[in-house]
Enzyme design. Structure first.
Site: not given
Ligand code: PEP
Length: 252
Positions: A9, A11, A97, A99, A169, A175, A215
């Protein structure tokens, strides 16, 4: 056997030139994808066609969008429909997601409509769910995730569910550098799978790919992917570095 999937992803990151370079570097690394394993790349909308062109001759590598509209078509300035995405050969779409839920106020009900649009147009949704930190601290994460599944997915019949991928998630791990432990990830993935079994039956649950996101990086992917109910990952930050992403994709 259910599919193993590692999805990138991006983003709202990278210029077109940077994105092309990243895809070319991933392809040049020669990821080995055994039968039943896929890599999915989700660039921003303007790069979808270009990325599709780059990956076209690489079996096992697929294209995803990061969102789609909840309506079919019409006067919705700035929106991109599922039909448009399918018309440029997109395979998957990330929906729900955290976000999008947080910054764009997407609700479970709206996501149910997006899921329907995606499926009606031949896109496979990667449906994201997961709890915020206060919910985890209160130890009510199972009920929180169960409600997300119920309100966005459980109107589907068993045939439609076969085209869904779920990404768990935990918001507190996205992040932030904080990763769910392998045990925390496994517990939630097993809970999701048993909820799906209760609703759709054991066979449907066993066929469902459930990805972990939050992460994930080369140093923890192997342990996470070794969990019985973790079928891969949705990768944010680490997907922007070719070497890290290819290492994660080879961590099964
Ligand atoms: C994501 O945005 O789906 C995600 C898992 O981000 P990160 O790996 O940066 O935590």
């Amino acid at each position: 056997m259910r599919k193993k999937i590692v999805a990138a992803n991006w983003k709202m990151n990278l210029t077109l030139a940077q994105g092309e370079q990243l895809v070319n570097d991933i392809l040049a690394a020669g990821i080995k994808l055994p039968e039943g394993q896929e890599v999915v790349i989700a660039p921003p909308f303007p790069y979808l066609l270009k990325v599709k062109q780059l990956i076209r001759n690489y079996p096992g590598i697929y294209l995803a969008a990061q969102n789609c509209a909840s309506e079919k078509s019409g006067a919705y300035t700035g929106e991109v429909s599922a039909e448009m995405l399918r018309s440029v050969d997109v395979d998957y779409v990330i929906l729900g997601h955290s976000e999008r839920r947080e910054y764009f106020s997407e609700t479970n009900a709206q996501l149910a409509k997006k899921i329907d649009q995606a499926l009606a147009n031949g896109l496979k949704p990667i449906f994201c769910c997961g709890e915020p930190l206060e919910v985890r601290k209160a130890e009510t994460q199972n009920a929180y995730v169960a409600k997300q599944l119920e309100e966005s997915l459980y109107h589907l019949d068993a045939a439609a569910l076969k085209n869904i991928v779920i990404a768990y998630e935990p918001i507190w791990a996205i992040g932030t550098g904080l990763t769910a432990s392998a045990a925390q990830a496994q517990d939630m993935h097993a809970f999701i799978r048993s909820s799906i079994a209760d609703k759709y039956g054991r066979e449907a649950a066993l066929g469902l790919s459930i990805l972990y996101g939050g992460s994930a990086k080369p140093s923890n992917a192997r342990e996470l992917f070794a969990c019985a109910d973790v079928d891969g990952g949705l990768i944010g930050g680490a997907s922007l570095v070719a070497a890290d992403f290819t290492a994660i994709a080879q961590s099964f």
